[in-house]
Design an enzyme around this catalytic site. Structure first.
Site, PDB file in Angstrom:
ATOM      1  N   TRP A 173      10.408  62.092  59.458  1.00 28.02           N
ATOM      2  CA  TRP A 173      12.024  61.789  58.183  1.00 28.02           C
ATOM      3  C   TRP A 173      12.931  60.617  58.689  1.00 28.02           C
ATOM      4  O   TRP A 173      12.949  59.760  58.556  1.00 28.02           O
ATOM      5  CB  TRP A 173      12.905  62.801  57.606  1.00 28.02           C
ATOM      6  CG  TRP A 173      11.916  64.154  57.175  1.00 28.02           C
ATOM      7  CD1 TRP A 173      12.396  65.033  57.263  1.00 28.02           C
ATOM      8  CD2 TRP A 173      11.517  63.970  55.931  1.00 28.02           C
ATOM      9  NE1 TRP A 173      11.415  66.248  57.174  1.00 28.02           N
ATOM     10  CE2 TRP A 173      11.152  65.407  56.163  1.00 28.02           C
ATOM     11  CE3 TRP A 173      10.949  62.605  55.569  1.00 28.02           C
ATOM     12  CZ2 TRP A 173      10.627  65.768  54.726  1.00 28.02           C
ATOM     13  CZ3 TRP A 173      10.475  63.098  54.270  1.00 28.02           C
ATOM     14  CH2 TRP A 173       9.836  64.354  53.195  1.00 28.02           C
ATOM     15  N   ASP A 189      21.607  61.937  57.948  1.00 23.45           N
ATOM     16  CA  ASP A 189      20.392  61.883  56.629  1.00 23.45           C
ATOM     17  C   ASP A 189      20.925  63.642  57.212  1.00 23.45           C
ATOM     18  O   ASP A 189      20.426  64.348  58.516  1.00 23.45           O
ATOM     19  CB  ASP A 189      19.135  61.422  57.003  1.00 23.45           C
ATOM     20  CG  ASP A 189      18.284  62.049  56.271  1.00 23.45           C
ATOM     21  OD1 ASP A 189      18.533  63.627  55.599  1.00 23.45           O
ATOM     22  OD2 ASP A 189      17.099  62.499  56.377  1.00 23.45           O
ATOM     23  N   LYS A 226      16.651  70.804  49.787  1.00 17.40           N
ATOM     24  CA  LYS A 226      16.789  72.418  50.810  1.00 17.40           C
ATOM     25  C   LYS A 226      18.232  73.620  51.055  1.00 17.40           C
ATOM     26  O   LYS A 226      17.722  73.775  51.130  1.00 17.40           O
ATOM     27  CB  LYS A 226      16.569  71.635  52.328  1.00 17.40           C
ATOM     28  CG  LYS A 226      15.579  70.046  51.985  1.00 17.40           C
ATOM     29  CD  LYS A 226      14.256  70.892  52.813  1.00 17.40           C
ATOM     30  CE  LYS A 226      13.746  69.590  52.369  1.00 17.40           C
ATOM     31  NZ  LYS A 226      13.654  68.711  53.154  1.00 17.40           N
TER      32      LYS A 226
HETATM   33  C1  LIG Z   1      12.920  66.734  52.899  1.00 19.02           C
HETATM   34  C2  LIG Z   1      13.650  66.063  53.711  1.00 19.02           C
HETATM   35  C3  LIG Z   1      13.997  64.808  53.625  1.00 19.02           C
HETATM   36  C4  LIG Z   1      12.856  64.075  52.515  1.00 19.02           C
HETATM   37  O1  LIG Z   1      13.803  64.323  51.072  1.00 19.02           O
HETATM   38  P1  LIG Z   1      13.259  63.746  49.658  1.00 19.02           P
HETATM   39  O2  LIG Z   1      14.065  64.854  49.075  1.00 19.02           O
HETATM   40  O3  LIG Z   1      12.030  64.612  49.252  1.00 19.02           O
HETATM   41  O4  LIG Z   1      12.827  62.322  49.623  1.00 19.02           O
HETATM   42  C5  LIG Z   1      13.837  63.241  54.164  1.00 19.02           C
HETATM   43  N1  LIG Z   1      14.942  63.544  55.129  1.00 19.02           N
HETATM   44  C6  LIG Z   1      15.188  64.873  55.890  1.00 19.02           C
HETATM   45  C7  LIG Z   1      15.955  65.153  57.078  1.00 19.02           C
HETATM   46  C8  LIG Z   1      14.053  65.908  54.490  1.00 19.02           C
HETATM   47  O5  LIG Z   1      14.637  67.716  55.802  1.00 19.02           O
END
Ligand SMILES: *Cc1c(COP(=O)(O)O)cnc(C)c1O
Length: 370
Positions: A116, A182, A206
């Site tokens: 990511w 993030d 998540k």
């Molecule tokens: C799943 C994830 C993403 C991507 O998320 P999307 O909503 O599918 O764009 C980005 N960063 C982390 C840490 C993730 O676990």
């Protein structure tokens, strides 16, 4: 309405109990699913579905307000922060962050801790000067870099709090003048003082809701410093000014996020869930370390409490373990396609009991095959 609720509850009762270790979209509390199902039929006793009313109706505006307030409360933010719910996933934030914060001639710093972060760096490079100040790529992202220098001239430093795919987690955040994070896969899983960050973002799917919405919390004073002409949909200030209703927001995802955050707050908030999450992670890591057939894949001090990654010392036995796991109703344990092995995601809604069932299966497996 009574009959609708009891029908949903009865349905849940007759379903086989599956232990859901899915990495994302991830597990949600049963009572939240119940309330969400109800709202799909009859929202707020309007005799209309949540999915078929205006996002500008009073009832939905209340949902938006409460969701934003809960985010602020659970991240300990003050009024210098604005909360948004946007579309495009966390992946769109990889672009929106530099687009809104990285000035002409300025530099953005990134810590590369996995898939990511690598994607975030790729987008930032398209927008401006981007410096990778630290990386754990040398050891397949199995640890969190520490003790690296942070240039004081950065427009911001971007980190990923939890690396969903590799199973590492930042335990102590770096100190930077402007820190962007993030938090997609560990938001609201532990107590975090959001005021230490300029900007926090997280995809809902998540640990807080269904896919569709991405939460962004930003200290408003960091905005408005770039000179580029701004596309409206990518401009945080436009979304803030319009209360995340510049266009139609992902209404269902935001609603279920609100329900999940209500559930979290009602039970004791992030301090409560942090203890349970620690207990779940300790229980599973203890078994991984004890069991002769499994090995953890990450540095011990950087182990994620959300995504526990491990491999089998005799990979040829994987199909046998998968069979055993399936018969115990364990679901979603396969590692990310880039990494292989196993990954057990222990998001907030996963009960300790599910971890205990997994541990019992691992013990059984060792007895049979070691
Ligand atoms: C799943 C994830 C993403 C991507 O998320 P999307 O909503 O599918 O764009 C980005 N960063 C982390 C840490 C993730 O676990």
């Amino acid at each position: 309405m009574e009959t609708l609720i009891s029908t949903i509850k009865n349905q849940q009762k007759t379903m086989t109990k599956v232990h859901n270790f899915s990495a994302g979209p991830g597990i949600l509390p049963q009572e939240v699913l119940q309330q969400a199902a109800e709202a799909c039929i009859n929202f707020d006793n309007l005799n209309l579905s949540l999915l078929e009313i205006s996002h500008r109706s009073k009832n939905y505006e209340a949902v938006m307000e409460e969701s934003m307030a809960l985010v602020k409360e659970l991240l300990y933010l003050d009024d210098s922060y604005k909360v948004m719910f946007l579309g495009g996933g966390a992946s769109l934030q990889f672009a929106m962050v530099p687009y809104n914060l990285l000035r002409d001639g300025g530099t953005a710093g990134y810590v590369n801790t996995g898939v990511w972060a690598t994607k975030a760096i790729k987008e930032s490079k398209l927008i401006g000067n981007t410096q990778v100040v630290a990386s754990s790529e040398d050891k397949k992202f199995s640890y969190i870099p520490k003790g690296y220098g942070i240039p004081t001239t950065l427009d911001y430093l971007h980190v990923t709090s939890n690396n969903t795919i590799y199973g590492t987690q930042i335990k102590k955040f770096p100190t930077a003048a402007s820190l962007v994070c993030d938090m997609s896969s560990d938001i609201f899983s532990r107590k975090v003082d959001g005021k230490k960050f300029s900007l926090i973002y997280a995809g809902a799917q998540k640990n807080m809701g269904p896919a569709g919405a991405t939460m962004v919390a930003v200290r408003e004073s960091v905005l408005g410093k770039v000179n580029r002409p701004m596309l409206s949909m990518l401009d945080y200030r436009i979304h803030i000014k319009n209360g995340s209703m510049y266009n139609t927001p992902p209404v269902f995802s935001i609603y279920v996020t609100m329900l999940t955050l209500r559930w979290l707050k009602k039970n004791g908030g992030v301090e409560w869930i942090e203890k349970i999450n620690q207990q779940k992670a300790d229980t599973l890591y203890a078994e991984i370390d004890r069991n002769s057939l499994f090995t953890g894949t990450t540095a011990k001090e950087d182990r994620s409490n959300m995504n526990v990654t491990f491999v089998m010392s005799k990979p040829e036995l994987e199909p046998e373990f998968d069979k055993l796991a399936k018969s115990a109703n364990l679901s979603g344990l396969r590692g990310h396609r880039d990494v292989g092995g196993y990954r057990a995601s222990l998001y907030n809604a996963l009960p300790l009991e599910s971890v205990q069932v997994l541990v019992d299966v691992m013990k059984d497996f060792e007895k049979k095959f070691a």
